[in-house]
Design a protein around this motif. Structure first.
Motif, PDB file in Angstrom:
ATOM      1  N   PRO A  49     -23.876   1.976 -58.565  1.00 17.84           N
ATOM      2  CA  PRO A  49     -23.911   1.490 -57.177  1.00 17.84           C
ATOM      3  C   PRO A  49     -25.276   1.664 -56.518  1.00 17.84           C
ATOM      4  O   PRO A  49     -25.651   0.882 -55.641  1.00 17.84           O
ATOM      5  N   VAL A  50     -26.016   2.696 -56.912  1.00 16.18           N
ATOM      6  CA  VAL A  50     -27.348   2.900 -56.343  1.00 16.18           C
ATOM      7  C   VAL A  50     -28.281   1.778 -56.782  1.00 16.18           C
ATOM      8  O   VAL A  50     -28.997   1.185 -55.965  1.00 16.18           O
ATOM      9  N   VAL A  51     -28.263   1.463 -58.056  1.00 17.77           N
ATOM     10  CA  VAL A  51     -29.108   0.380 -58.566  1.00 17.77           C
ATOM     11  C   VAL A  51     -28.741  -0.943 -57.906  1.00 17.77           C
ATOM     12  O   VAL A  51     -29.618  -1.693 -57.450  1.00 17.77           O
ATOM     13  N   GLN A  52     -27.456  -1.237 -57.811  1.00 20.37           N
ATOM     14  CA  GLN A  52     -27.013  -2.506 -57.239  1.00 20.37           C
ATOM     15  C   GLN A  52     -27.403  -2.628 -55.768  1.00 20.37           C
ATOM     16  O   GLN A  52     -27.842  -3.689 -55.316  1.00 20.37           O
ATOM     17  N   GLU A  53     -27.291  -1.528 -55.022  1.00 21.10           N
ATOM     18  CA  GLU A  53     -27.607  -1.581 -53.604  1.00 21.10           C
ATOM     19  C   GLU A  53     -29.116  -1.705 -53.374  1.00 21.10           C
ATOM     20  O   GLU A  53     -29.562  -2.428 -52.484  1.00 21.10           O
ATOM     21  N   VAL A  54     -29.902  -1.003 -54.180  1.00 19.82           N
ATOM     22  CA  VAL A  54     -31.356  -1.082 -54.059  1.00 19.82           C
ATOM     23  C   VAL A  54     -31.836  -2.488 -54.394  1.00 19.82           C
ATOM     24  O   VAL A  54     -32.723  -3.035 -53.733  1.00 19.82           O
ATOM     25  N   LEU A  55     -31.248  -3.088 -55.417  1.00 20.28           N
ATOM     26  CA  LEU A  55     -31.607  -4.464 -55.768  1.00 20.28           C
ATOM     27  C   LEU A  55     -31.269  -5.414 -54.626  1.00 20.28           C
ATOM     28  O   LEU A  55     -32.019  -6.346 -54.333  1.00 20.28           O
ATOM     29  N   LYS A  56     -30.152  -5.181 -53.966  1.00 18.10           N
ATOM     30  CA  LYS A  56     -29.719  -6.058 -52.885  1.00 18.10           C
ATOM     31  C   LYS A  56     -30.584  -5.879 -51.640  1.00 18.10           C
ATOM     32  O   LYS A  56     -30.999  -6.854 -51.011  1.00 18.10           O
ATOM     33  N   LEU A  57     -30.898  -4.631 -51.295  1.00 15.96           N
ATOM     34  CA  LEU A  57     -31.643  -4.349 -50.072  1.00 15.96           C
ATOM     35  C   LEU A  57     -33.145  -4.537 -50.248  1.00 15.96           C
ATOM     36  O   LEU A  57     -33.851  -4.901 -49.301  1.00 15.96           O
ATOM     37  N   GLY A  58     -33.655  -4.244 -51.433  1.00 16.13           N
ATOM     38  CA  GLY A  58     -35.079  -4.399 -51.693  1.00 16.13           C
ATOM     39  C   GLY A  58     -35.965  -3.401 -50.987  1.00 16.13           C
ATOM     40  O   GLY A  58     -37.137  -3.670 -50.728  1.00 16.13           O
ATOM     41  N   ARG A  59     -35.416  -2.227 -50.672  1.00 16.57           N
ATOM     42  CA  ARG A  59     -36.207  -1.189 -49.997  1.00 16.57           C
ATOM     43  C   ARG A  59     -35.736   0.182 -50.459  1.00 16.57           C
ATOM     44  O   ARG A  59     -34.645   0.323 -51.029  1.00 16.57           O
ATOM     45  N   PRO A  60     -36.551   1.229 -50.216  1.00 18.32           N
ATOM     46  CA  PRO A  60     -36.157   2.583 -50.628  1.00 18.32           C
ATOM     47  C   PRO A  60     -34.874   3.014 -49.927  1.00 18.32           C
ATOM     48  O   PRO A  60     -34.630   2.647 -48.778  1.00 18.32           O
ATOM     49  N   CYS A  61     -34.071   3.800 -50.616  1.00 16.86           N
ATOM     50  CA  CYS A  61     -32.800   4.250 -50.050  1.00 16.86           C
ATOM     51  C   CYS A  61     -32.470   5.663 -50.515  1.00 16.86           C
ATOM     52  O   CYS A  61     -32.664   5.996 -51.687  1.00 16.86           O
ATOM     53  N   PHE A  62     -31.960   6.474 -49.603  1.00 18.68           N
ATOM     54  CA  PHE A  62     -31.365   7.745 -49.976  1.00 18.68           C
ATOM     55  C   PHE A  62     -29.997   7.463 -50.595  1.00 18.68           C
ATOM     56  O   PHE A  62     -29.243   6.628 -50.095  1.00 18.68           O
ATOM     57  N   GLY A 104     -41.129 -12.025 -59.405  1.00 13.75           N
ATOM     58  CA  GLY A 104     -39.704 -11.721 -59.335  1.00 13.75           C
ATOM     59  C   GLY A 104     -39.264 -10.601 -60.248  1.00 13.75           C
ATOM     60  O   GLY A 104     -38.066 -10.285 -60.313  1.00 13.75           O
ATOM     61  N   GLU A 105     -40.204  -9.980 -60.947  1.00 17.92           N
ATOM     62  CA  GLU A 105     -39.871  -8.833 -61.791  1.00 17.92           C
ATOM     63  C   GLU A 105     -39.612  -7.624 -60.894  1.00 17.92           C
ATOM     64  O   GLU A 105     -40.367  -7.361 -59.967  1.00 17.92           O
ATOM     65  N   ILE A 106     -38.535  -6.899 -61.169  1.00 19.14           N
ATOM     66  CA  ILE A 106     -38.191  -5.745 -60.353  1.00 19.14           C
ATOM     67  C   ILE A 106     -38.162  -4.493 -61.219  1.00 19.14           C
ATOM     68  O   ILE A 106     -37.404  -4.406 -62.186  1.00 19.14           O
ATOM     69  N   ALA A 107     -39.001  -3.552 -60.883  1.00 17.61           N
ATOM     70  CA  ALA A 107     -38.974  -2.227 -61.486  1.00 17.61           C
ATOM     71  C   ALA A 107     -38.542  -1.253 -60.405  1.00 17.61           C
ATOM     72  O   ALA A 107     -38.319  -1.642 -59.247  1.00 17.61           O
ATOM     73  N   GLY A 108     -38.424   0.003 -60.750  1.00 17.93           N
ATOM     74  CA  GLY A 108     -38.064   0.979 -59.743  1.00 17.93           C
ATOM     75  C   GLY A 108     -38.083   2.373 -60.320  1.00 17.93           C
ATOM     76  O   GLY A 108     -38.090   2.561 -61.531  1.00 17.93           O
ATOM     77  N   PHE A 109     -38.125   3.333 -59.424  1.00 22.77           N
ATOM     78  CA  PHE A 109     -38.009   4.705 -59.880  1.00 22.77           C
ATOM     79  C   PHE A 109     -37.047   5.438 -58.957  1.00 22.77           C
ATOM     80  O   PHE A 109     -36.870   5.066 -57.789  1.00 22.77           O
ATOM     81  N   MET A 145     -39.612  -1.794 -56.844  1.00 20.61           N
ATOM     82  CA  MET A 145     -40.959  -2.346 -56.890  1.00 20.61           C
ATOM     83  C   MET A 145     -40.837  -3.803 -57.335  1.00 20.61           C
ATOM     84  O   MET A 145     -40.455  -4.070 -58.482  1.00 20.61           O
ATOM     85  N   VAL A 146     -41.144  -4.749 -56.440  1.00 17.26           N
ATOM     86  CA  VAL A 146     -40.923  -6.167 -56.714  1.00 17.26           C
ATOM     87  C   VAL A 146     -42.264  -6.895 -56.821  1.00 17.26           C
ATOM     88  O   VAL A 146     -43.121  -6.776 -55.931  1.00 17.26           O
ATOM     89  N   SER A 147     -42.458  -7.656 -57.906  1.00 14.89           N
ATOM     90  CA  SER A 147     -43.683  -8.436 -58.076  1.00 14.89           C
ATOM     91  C   SER A 147     -43.473  -9.858 -57.569  1.00 14.89           C
ATOM     92  O   SER A 147     -42.329 -10.295 -57.352  1.00 14.89           O
ATOM     93  N   LEU A 148     -44.573 -10.594 -57.391  1.00  9.90           N
ATOM     94  CA  LEU A 148     -44.464 -11.987 -56.959  1.00  9.90           C
ATOM     95  C   LEU A 148     -43.702 -12.830 -57.958  1.00  9.90           C
ATOM     96  O   LEU A 148     -43.078 -13.833 -57.604  1.00  9.90           O
TER      97      LEU A 148
END
Length: 277
Positions: A102-115, A154-159, A149-152
């Protein structure tokens, strides 16, 4: 520590040694950036990042590719670099939990850092997702923050950074902001080093584009840059558009961090003793 491999054969790096290196406090973001900038390999950059983050109470870090990354020649991959418990990483991959996290899915949807606690409090969880959360807590991942972390392209990475305790009662958004800035620099450091290992061609900037980037990295506004270079404000903006396109980024700060990591510009903030080590 030996590298772990997932079922697809991809390498996972883990926290290694950083003896003999002074790890600055996260409050001194410039020194933290300089330390990561001094890394010679992607693994070393990750090790430095983990050490810096650990001082803030978050003792676990995972860096993942949340979508396929043609620019790196890599598929979607959880834990390209990780200091999470190895048995948890193996279990997570075997269960293909990336699909339901759920954390991954929500971060992908919101596109911003989240607690994590904000996400879990406001999300209707499936039984599988609830099981994942409980199992993660049992593995020592009880609270954390995730950053996309979103590139132009459309590639999405994250930590994600995690801690084994529930964490402070109140979310520290100032800490989140500092970690996001440092994490953006780490992200560009890691992917640039990875690309260099694969001999990916570096972007070519004109002399004027270089000047715009350098002065921006020194903290100058676009209006100040125009005065310094003797050009109009609109010309500065034109150069930014070219820089964004060449570096494949979608923002001024992102362009600066990537340019520093690529060695295209070297502002004063990274001209420190770390570069002499």
């Amino acid at each position: 520590m030996p590298a772990q491999h997932d079922p697809s054969g991809q390498k996972h790096t883990h926290l290694g040694r950083t003896e003999g290196v002074h790890v600055p406090d996260l409050d001194d973001v410039e020194l933290c950036i300089a330390l990561i900038h001094s890394a010679k390999t992607p693994d070393e950059a990750f090790n430095y990042f983990c050490k810096i983050v650990a001082d803030s109470g978050y003792d676990r870090v995972v860096y993942s590719l949340l979508t396929d990354h043609p620019s790196l020649g890599l598929p979607k991959l959880h834990g390209l670099a990780s200091s999470y418990p190895e048995d948890w990483m193996k279990y997570y991959l075997e269960k293909e939990y990336l699909r339901i996290d759920p954390v991954v899915q929500e971060v992908l949807k919101l596109g911003r850092p989240c607690f994590w606690n904000d996400i879990l409090a406001g999300t209707d969880l499936s039984e599988d997702a609830k099981r994942l959360i409980h199992e993660g807590a049992d593995a020592g991942l009880r609270s954390g923050i995730s950053f996309p972390m979103v590139s132009l392209a459309g590639e999405i990475a994250g930590f994600a950074i995690a801690r084994s305790d529930p964490g402070p009662a109140k979310n520290d958004y100032d800490l989140m902001a500092r970690l996001y800035l440092l994490g953006t620099f780490f992200h560009e450091t890691y992917r640039t080093m990875y690309q260099q290992q694969k001999h990916v061609e570096m972007p070519g900037l004109t002399a004027r584009e270089h000047d715009v980037l350098l002065w921006a990295a020194e903290g100058k506004t676009d209006q100040e840059i125009a005065i310094i270079l003797g050009i109009t404000f609109h010309t500065v903006r034109f150069h930014w558009r070219q820089i964004f396109r060449k570096l494949n980024v979608n923002g001024r700060s992102y362009a600066i961090t990537k340019a520093i990591r690529l060695g295209l510009v070297t502002p004063e903030i990274v001209r420190t003793p770390y570069q002499k080590w």
